[in-house]
Each structure stands twice: as structure tokens, then as C-alpha cells.
Design an enzyme around this catalytic site. Structure first.
Site, PDB file in Angstrom:
ATOM      1  NE  ARG A 198      -3.571  -3.005   1.054  1.00 28.09           N
ATOM      2  CZ  ARG A 198      -4.025  -3.823  -0.060  1.00 28.09           C
ATOM      3  NH1 ARG A 198      -4.191  -3.686  -1.341  1.00 28.09           N
ATOM      4  NH2 ARG A 198      -4.933  -4.714   0.478  1.00 28.09           N
ATOM      5  CG  HIS A 201      -3.925 -15.809  -4.981  1.00 28.66           C
ATOM      6  ND1 HIS A 201      -4.746 -15.848  -6.465  1.00 28.66           N
ATOM      7  CD2 HIS A 201      -3.852 -14.526  -5.054  1.00 28.66           C
ATOM      8  CE1 HIS A 201      -4.904 -14.654  -6.921  1.00 28.66           C
ATOM      9  NE2 HIS A 201      -4.473 -13.867  -5.991  1.00 28.66           N
ATOM     10  CG  ASN A 221      -3.674  -4.310  -5.796  1.00 24.40           C
ATOM     11  OD1 ASN A 221      -2.667  -4.358  -5.360  1.00 24.40           O
ATOM     12  ND2 ASN A 221      -4.751  -4.795  -5.087  1.00 24.40           N
ATOM     13  CG  ASP A 233      -2.865 -12.326  -1.702  1.00 26.52           C
ATOM     14  OD1 ASP A 233      -2.495 -11.007  -1.740  1.00 26.52           O
ATOM     15  OD2 ASP A 233      -3.969 -12.826  -2.296  1.00 26.52           O
TER      16      ASP A 233
HETATM   17  O1  DOR Z   1      -8.496 -10.533  -1.469  1.00 29.38           O
HETATM   18  C1  DOR Z   1      -7.795  -9.689  -2.197  1.00 29.38           C
HETATM   19  N1  DOR Z   1      -7.302  -8.705  -1.965  1.00 29.38           N
HETATM   20  N2  DOR Z   1      -7.407 -10.148  -3.678  1.00 29.38           N
HETATM   21  C2  DOR Z   1      -6.947  -9.513  -4.361  1.00 29.38           C
HETATM   22  O2  DOR Z   1      -6.829  -9.775  -5.400  1.00 29.38           O
HETATM   23  C3  DOR Z   1      -6.536  -8.191  -4.071  1.00 29.38           C
HETATM   24  C4  DOR Z   1      -6.211  -7.999  -2.842  1.00 29.38           C
HETATM   25  C5  DOR Z   1      -6.123  -6.506  -2.163  1.00 29.38           C
HETATM   26  O3  DOR Z   1      -5.300  -5.842  -3.019  1.00 29.38           O
HETATM   27  O4  DOR Z   1      -6.690  -6.375  -1.134  1.00 29.38           O
HETATM   28 ZN    ZN Z   2      -2.644  -9.929  -3.695  1.00 29.94          ZN
HETATM   29 ZN    ZN Z   3      -4.680 -11.575  -6.448  1.00 32.72          ZN
END
Ligand code: DOR
Ligand code: ZN
Ligand code: ZN
Length: 444
Positions: free
Chosen positions: A65, A237, A95, A310
Site C-alpha cells: 500500500r 494464490h 494495485n 498475499d
Molecule cells: O483478496 C484480495 N485482496 N484479492 C486481490 O486480488 C487483491 C487484494 C487486495 O489488494 O486487497
Molecule cells: Zn494479492
Molecule cells: Zn490476487
């Protein structure tokens, strides 16, 4: 010769066997592995009290983040969480706000992280608007591209096979992997529209939208495109038996395909989702007991190449939404991955050498990270000291991550990272962060 650091009274995994030895470190690198009596003199000596030293974890799937999402996590809290979890290198997902998707956004992110990171950080980019920008993004330092097939993040339309083929072909020339979040956007959307029309918005409806079919469809599309373009693809994942089977076939056909599994998909199923609620909501979602069993088989036998957390931190506010479609999905996993997996080693479900391979050697191989991920002379001294027998309880209120909640909160585990070293400097001691920012390197 006097070296900077000697770690003594340790057990080290060498060629698959635990041996009593010590490690000498000079200028951030391992310079000697030998019996304590044969180590060179050191300015600083640390007695690790007979505990095991493992290669620090390379976690290739982390959302750090920062920037406009610091309320969820920032580079300091995220990399502190990594250090606390025995993770010495993280790869940051794109992202973000702004999305990492070109030379400019990548550079901004790298410059910011360089001032704050206490573990090593590598960066993914989303695909840019124009595929011609791909080589420049790699030049700037991206370690790979991330493709979300579940929604449009970055410049590429995930519904369009021609556009994907073009981007994969261009990426193939740079020899970095394309990492794929495999859920088919169109399928997700069509089922969701139906659920919303029926006003179904409980956990069951959510699981119908994020179905095993959505994962399988995306995996099959991506494999087909990778086959044509000969791009290296890495599936993030993997959560379903069908998805894993399809990856296995692709591997048997010798396509350059690799994949990862997360501790949450290996240790939880959708049965637990009913009790966990939003805290357990993640994409792809938790699956059936049968899926979990088959993921374990893949982990033990080798279809699954690596473990990744993740780590996807959110604020409690973003989790507490009245409508399930608005709930932020994701689980903060940096501080639980190693203890949870050491617990599985203690239970006999996974060997220690296999765990080490899955979390350090193999990730370094897939992403061509040179001289990391192994305890070997000339490699960077990225190390974690673990107490393999320590029994304790996960307490998410003590996380360094800003997301102080976890589906594993209160779990009894056996095995604990007690010291973490990054580039030869200690960054964590018994749960305390002892590093100053800038200790981590940028991995390019
Ligand atoms: O659960 C998820 N959270 N899947 C994703 O692909 C993105 C991730 C996030 O960035 O919070
Ligand atoms: Zn992810
Ligand atoms: Zn993902």
C-alpha cells in the site's frame, strides 16, 4: 581477518541436513559457514542458543500500500511486519493508489520505499497503456508484471485475448514473469449481476460469484495465451483442485508455468468463512475441504512451486460494510505465514527442507534473484533464526501491520521466528523491530 558479524551456536540446514555450525558475515554477505571454532574473528558475535538459522523468506506476493493508501499500510509498517515474520524480501503488488503501471509511477514508488523499507523490496508493475513501455518499466526496476484477470487494473483490458497476447509477447522478450490473478472478469460479473438481481448478498452468493469455474476459466485462458507467446507465467494464490490440475497439465506439456499457494488457502476452508465473516473474505475465496486436500498434495509433491502470503491489509472500516460486495477482501499474512507453516512441519505434514525450498530457494529461482534465498557463501546474509519448538498463540493485536486482525487470531502454533537479519544487519529481535529504515535494498 576480522569480519563484521558471526552467528554462533546455531543449527543450519545444509544439503537437506541440520548441522551444528555458525555463519560469518562481512559487508552484508555470508563469507563462511563452518564449525564455530573455525569461524574468523568478528567485531560482533551473536549466540543464537542452539536455534536453527534458515534463509530469510522471500515472499513474492505482498500488498504494501502506502502512497494514498497509507491508512491501510505503509512501507514502514509493512516491512516491519515482514521482519517480524522472518520475511527478508517482499515483492510489492501494483494495485495501489496510484496504480503502479508505468516508469513514472514505479519510480515514485521505488524512491519512497527506498527511504522506509527495513527488508528488501521488489516491485511489480501492472501492464501499461502501451505495450511499447514494457521494456522501459523493466529497465526502471520492475521484477515482473501483474495481471488481474478479475478486473481492469492498469492499461490492459483483461477480457481481450489479443491485447493479452500482445502484452505477453512483449514481456517474453524481457524474460520476466507475468504473475496472474486468475479469476475471469466476465464470469464474475455475469454471476454477480444475477445475485444482485435476486438480492442475494450473503457469503454463499459471494462464493457463487467467485466460483472455482471463474478460476479455471482464467487459468486456461492465460495458459493458452502464454503458450502462443511463450511468456513465463506464474499463477498467484491457486485455490482450487481444478485450477491446480490444469496447471499440472501445462507443466507436463513443458510450458514455462509456475504457481503459488497461500497459507490461508491451505489451512482454512469456506466452512470457517461463516464464522470468520469479513476477516476471512479474500479473493480467490476460501474453498472446500477437498480443494484444501488437493492443494496439500500439490505442495508436497511439487506442482505448487512456492508459498506466498498475499499479505493484503485493510482497515477495519473497509472490512465492516453492510453489503458483502463492498467489503474489502484480503488477509494480512506476513506475520503468520512462517509460524503457521513451521507448525505444519512440526505436525509432520511438510519437511523442513521442503518448506525452505518453497519459501526461499524456489522464489529466488523463479524471479532470477541472484545470490539470495540460500545459506551459502557469497549470498546476502538474509537470515531468520527460528525456535522450532516454541509453542505460542497468534495475537493479531500485536501485529506490526496496520491490519490488526486475522483469521488465525488465537491459533496455537509451534515454531517462531526469533531474530531476522537483512543484508547482514539484525532487523528483528524477539518480536522487537531493531532496524532503522533504509536497511532494505531495492531488488531490481
Ligand atoms: O483478496 C484480495 N485482496 N484479492 C486481490 O486480488 C487483491 C487484494 C487486495 O489488494 O486487497
Ligand atoms: Zn494479492
Ligand atoms: Zn490476487
Amino acid at each position: 581477518m576480522t569480519v563484521d558479524l558471526a552467528l554462533k551456536n546455531a543449527k543450519i540446514l545444509l544439503n537437506g541436513k541440520i548441522v551444528k555450525a555458525g555463519i560469518a558475515v562481512e559487508k552484508g554477505k555470508i563469507v563462511k559457514i563452518a564449525k564455530d571454532t573455525n569461524l574468523p574473528a568478528a567485531s560482533k558475535e551473536i549466540d543464537v542458543k542452539g536455534f536453527a538459522i534458515l534463509p530469510g523468506i522471500i515472499d513474492t506476493h505482498v500488498h504494501l500500500r502506502d502512497q494514498e493508501l497509507t491508512y491501510k499500510e505503509d512501507f514502514i509498517t509493512g516491512t516491519s511486519a515482514a521482519a517480524n515474520g522472518g520475511v527478508t524480501t517482499v515483492f510489492d503488488m501494483p494495485n495501489n493508489k496510484p496504480v503502479t503501471m508505468d516508469v513514472h509511477t514505479l519510480r515514485e514508488r521505488i524512491n519512497l520505499a527506498a527511504k522506509k523499507a527495513i527488508v528488501n523490496v521488489g516491485f511489480y508493475s501492472a501492464f501499461p497503456n502501451d505495450v511499447k513501455e514494457i521494456p522501459g518499466i523493466i529497465q526502471e526496476g520492475a521484477i515482473g508484471f501483474k495481471l488481474y484477470m478479475s478486473e481492469k487494473i492498469g492499461g490492459l483490458d483483461p477480457d481481450c485475448d489479443e491485447a493479452l497476447t500482445e502484452a505477453f509477447t512483449e514481456t517474453q522478450k524481457t524474460n520476466v514473469p507475468v504473475c496472474v490473478h486468475a479469476e475471469d472478469r466476465r464470469l464474475l460479473e455475469s454471476v454477480r449481476t444475477e445475485m444482485e438481481r435476486k438480492k442475494d448478498n450473503d457469503v454463499e452468493a459471494y462464493l457463487k460469484v467467485h466460483s472455482p469455474d471463474a478460476e479455471l476459466k482464467a487459468i486456461d485462458r492465460a495458459v493458452k495465451i502464454a503458450r502462443k507467446s511463450r511468456a513465463k507465467i506464474h499463477f498467484c494464490h491457486v485455490s482450487t483442485a481444478e485450477g491446480l490440475q490444469s496447471i499440472k497439465f501445462a507443466k507436463q506439456a513443458r510450458f514455462p508455468v509456475t504457481c503459488e499457494a497461500t497459507p490461508h488457502h491451505l489451512l482454512l476452508s469456506f466452512e470457517s468463512l461463516k464464522n470468520l465473516g469479513a476477516v476471512g473474505l479474500t479473493n480467490p475465496p476460501l474453498r472446500s475441504e477437498d480443494d484444501v486436500r488437493l492443494l496439500w498434495a500439490g505442495l508436497q509433491k511439487g506442482t505448487i512451486d512456492i508459498l506466498a502470503s498475499d499479505h493484503a491489509p485493510h482497515s477495519l472500516n473497509d472490512k465492516k460494510k453492510p453489503e458483502i460486495w463492498q467489503v474489502a477482501s484480503g488477509i494480512a499474512g506476513l506475520e503468520t505465514m512462517l509460524p503457521l507453516m513451521l507448525t505444519q512441519v512440526n505436525k509432520g505434514l511438510l519437511s523442513l527442507p521442503r518448506l525452505v525450498h518453497l519459501t526461499s530457494k524456489r522464489p529466488a529461482e523463479i524471479f532470477k534473484i541472484r545470490k539470495r534465498g540460500e545459506i551459502k557463501e557469497e549470498c546476502s546474509a538474509d537470515l531468520v533464526v527460528v525456535d522450532l519448538k516454541k509453542e505460542w498463540k497468534i495475537d493479531s493485536s500485536k501485529f506490526y501491520s496496520k491490519a490488526k486482525f486475522s483469521p488465525f487470531d488465537g491459533w496455537k502454533v509451534k515454531g517462531k521466528p526469533v531474530k531476522t537479519f537483512v543484508n547482514g544487519s539484525q532487523v528483528m529481535d524477539n518480536g522487537e523491530i531493531v532496524a532503522s529504515p533504509e536497511q532494505g535494498h531495492i531488488i531490481r
